[in-house]
Design an enzyme around this catalytic site. Structure first.
Site, PDB file in Angstrom:
ATOM      1  N   HIS A   1     -14.210  -9.789  -5.441  1.00  0.00           N
ATOM      2  CA  HIS A   1     -13.176  -9.538  -6.462  1.00  0.00           C
ATOM      3  C   HIS A   1     -12.643 -10.832  -7.082  1.00  0.00           C
ATOM      4  O   HIS A   1     -11.965 -10.780  -8.109  1.00  0.00           O
ATOM      5  CB  HIS A   1     -12.006  -8.749  -5.862  1.00  0.00           C
ATOM      6  CG  HIS A   1     -12.371  -7.367  -5.452  1.00  0.00           C
ATOM      7  ND1 HIS A   1     -12.925  -6.451  -6.310  1.00  0.00           N
ATOM      8  CD2 HIS A   1     -12.295  -6.740  -4.239  1.00  0.00           C
ATOM      9  CE1 HIS A   1     -13.170  -5.317  -5.659  1.00  0.00           C
ATOM     10  NE2 HIS A   1     -12.799  -5.470  -4.401  1.00  0.00           N
TER      11      HIS A   1
ATOM     12  N   GLU B   1      -1.855  -6.225  -3.938  1.00  0.00           N
ATOM     13  CA  GLU B   1      -1.970  -5.869  -2.515  1.00  0.00           C
ATOM     14  C   GLU B   1      -2.258  -7.086  -1.648  1.00  0.00           C
ATOM     15  O   GLU B   1      -2.064  -7.055  -0.431  1.00  0.00           O
ATOM     16  CB  GLU B   1      -3.027  -4.775  -2.323  1.00  0.00           C
ATOM     17  CG  GLU B   1      -4.438  -5.233  -2.008  1.00  0.00           C
ATOM     18  CD  GLU B   1      -5.257  -5.665  -3.216  1.00  0.00           C
ATOM     19  OE1 GLU B   1      -4.859  -6.659  -3.869  1.00  0.00           O
ATOM     20  OE2 GLU B   1      -6.286  -5.046  -3.494  1.00  0.00           O
TER      21      GLU B   1
ATOM     22  N   ASP C   1     -20.969  -3.107  -1.940  1.00  0.00           N
ATOM     23  CA  ASP C   1     -19.601  -2.784  -1.499  1.00  0.00           C
ATOM     24  C   ASP C   1     -19.123  -1.558  -2.288  1.00  0.00           C
ATOM     25  O   ASP C   1     -19.521  -1.358  -3.443  1.00  0.00           O
ATOM     26  CB  ASP C   1     -18.686  -3.986  -1.774  1.00  0.00           C
ATOM     27  CG  ASP C   1     -17.279  -3.806  -1.244  1.00  0.00           C
ATOM     28  OD1 ASP C   1     -16.992  -4.371  -0.170  1.00  0.00           O
ATOM     29  OD2 ASP C   1     -16.456  -3.122  -1.904  1.00  0.00           O
TER      30      ASP C   1
ATOM     31  N   ASP D   1     -17.776  -0.392   3.132  1.00  0.00           N
ATOM     32  CA  ASP D   1     -16.694   0.556   2.856  1.00  0.00           C
ATOM     33  C   ASP D   1     -17.204   1.789   2.106  1.00  0.00           C
ATOM     34  O   ASP D   1     -16.407   2.642   1.704  1.00  0.00           O
ATOM     35  CB  ASP D   1     -15.513  -0.106   2.123  1.00  0.00           C
ATOM     36  CG  ASP D   1     -15.925  -1.136   1.111  1.00  0.00           C
ATOM     37  OD1 ASP D   1     -17.122  -1.212   0.771  1.00  0.00           O
ATOM     38  OD2 ASP D   1     -15.043  -1.881   0.628  1.00  0.00           O
TER      39      ASP D   1
ATOM     40  N   TYR E   1       0.851  -1.188   0.000  1.00  0.00           N
ATOM     41  CA  TYR E   1       0.000   0.000   0.000  1.00  0.00           C
ATOM     42  C   TYR E   1       0.884   1.234   0.000  1.00  0.00           C
ATOM     43  O   TYR E   1       1.703   1.417   0.902  1.00  0.00           O
ATOM     44  CB  TYR E   1      -0.903  -0.001   1.255  1.00  0.00           C
ATOM     45  CG  TYR E   1      -1.759   1.232   1.379  1.00  0.00           C
ATOM     46  CD1 TYR E   1      -2.948   1.348   0.653  1.00  0.00           C
ATOM     47  CD2 TYR E   1      -1.384   2.286   2.206  1.00  0.00           C
ATOM     48  CE1 TYR E   1      -3.735   2.480   0.756  1.00  0.00           C
ATOM     49  CE2 TYR E   1      -2.162   3.421   2.314  1.00  0.00           C
ATOM     50  CZ  TYR E   1      -3.334   3.523   1.589  1.00  0.00           C
ATOM     51  OH  TYR E   1      -4.117   4.636   1.690  1.00  0.00           O
TER      52      TYR E   1
END
Ligand code: SP5
Ligand code: ZN
Length: 341
Positions: A159, A117, A195, A284, A19
């Site tokens: 995802h 990530e 989401d 989120d 990140y």
């Protein structure tokens, strides 16, 4: 509403996420579940049950056997190479390169990863497997006649595509549950993904099919992960034309705007008249989420839970993202409470 939950999620406790050019402790961490469970126990919308074991077969209805085998063996191959850190992809089959699967672990990581990530770790497969079992068990509660159920999945799933992992996701729990409904006699299932991030994996899996209607409300790909899918002009292909619906929205989007997209999505779902609704539930979208840019406030989650309930459909909530950990319990359970009315 019953919740299904498994402690096996703790087996996924990666130490690193790439990140901002640094390896940080991942946003997607085990304590997320602690906060949600604490709030569930305080509000008590229903009992919390462990999952049953439905084996690999329902996972392989959705995912490439090569990906499933890779997730089970990648850590051992990585260790055998003598690497000291967690397993992170470093190269990809990019434009004008082949799409052949290499033999070396470095190549295989790039072949199966869609983002860098998400580190692979020793317990990742077992946790992902347990998360899929949570979704399957919760789906079976609905099949047995419950009006709604909450699959408190971790790691998340939306995802994860047919043959790719990333975005903190390994197996697509919502897609696996949708296929379960269809295999047990449902004709049509709708998946509403709220989401913050586009549900690229779910879209990928059902893009050419009309038996699953996929709708996603998310940060526009110009400015938000996963960046390479989720535009409004992606509407499905072949028999699936018209059965993918994307509502990308810009930075700063407040609930009033977000709810307009939700209303349009709910109208489309009503018109589709599915046997079951699955909600890919990421919180989120919250105003202080550390990696996102929508502006929903805590009471808004209650409001939209009620909006979804007005469809009157048997509804399976499947947990996805949400990274403002201090408020994740409140926001998640607000949706459940709003739905229950
Ligand atoms: C399930 C889920 O919510 N997965 C999200 C994965 C997102 N990972 C990439 C995050 C990149 C965030 N960039 C944020 C910029 C803020 N300054
Ligand atoms: Zn997300």
């Amino acid at each position: 509403m019953k919740t299904v939950f498994s402690e096996t999620h703790t087996l996924r406790d990666a130490k690193t996420e790439l990140y901002g050019g640094e390896l940080v402790y991942p946003f997607e961490r085990p304590s997320r579940m602690t906060y949600i469970l604490d709030r569930l126990k305080a509000v008590d919308p229903g009992p919390i049950l462990p999952p049953g074991d439905h084996g690999l077969a329902p996972i392989l209805r959705i995912h490439d056997a090569g990906l499933v085998d890779f997730l089970q063996t990648a850590w051992d191959e990585w260790q055998a190479e003598g690497y000291e850190g967690e397993a992170i992809a470093t190269c990809w089959p990019a434009r004008r390169m082949t799409q052949r699967r290499p033999d070396h672990i470095d190549g295989k990581l790039g072949y199966y990863a869609l983002a860098t990530e998400t580190s692979l770790t020793p317990g990742t497969w077992d946790a992902a497997y347990g998360s899929a079992q949570v979704a399957l068990t919760a789906a079976d509660l609905i099949r047995a006649g419950e009006r709604s159920a909450f699959a408190l999945c971790r790691p998340p799933g939306h995802h994860a595509a047919f043959d790719m992992y990333g975005g903190y996701c390994f197996l697509n729990n919502a897609a696996i549950a949708a296929q379960r409904f269809l295999d047990n006699g449902a004709a049509r299932v709708a998946i509403l993904d709220v989401d913050f991030h586009h549900g690229n994996g779910t879209q990928d899996i059902f893009y050419d099919r009309s038996d699953v209607l996929f709708l996603s409300l998310h940060g526009e790909p110009e400015n938000a992960f996963p960046h390479f899918l989720g535009y409004a002009d992606e509407t499905g292909t072949g028999a699936g034309e018209g059965f993918t619906v994307n509502h990308p929205m810009p930075p700063g989007t407040p609930f009033s705007e977000w709810r307009r997209s939700l209303d349009a999505a709910l109208d489309r779902i009503a018109q589709y008249a599915p046997d079951h609704l699955i909600v890919s539930l990421g919180v989120d979208t919250f105003e202080t989420d550390p990696i996102s840019f929508f502006k929903l406030k805590s009471p808004d989650f209650t409001t939209y839970g009620g909006d979804i309930a007005r469809l009157g459909l048997p509804t399976l909530f499947v947990m996805e993202g949400g990274y403002d950990i201090a408020e994740i319990g409140l926001n998640t359970v607000n949706v459940i409470e709003g739905f229950l009315g």
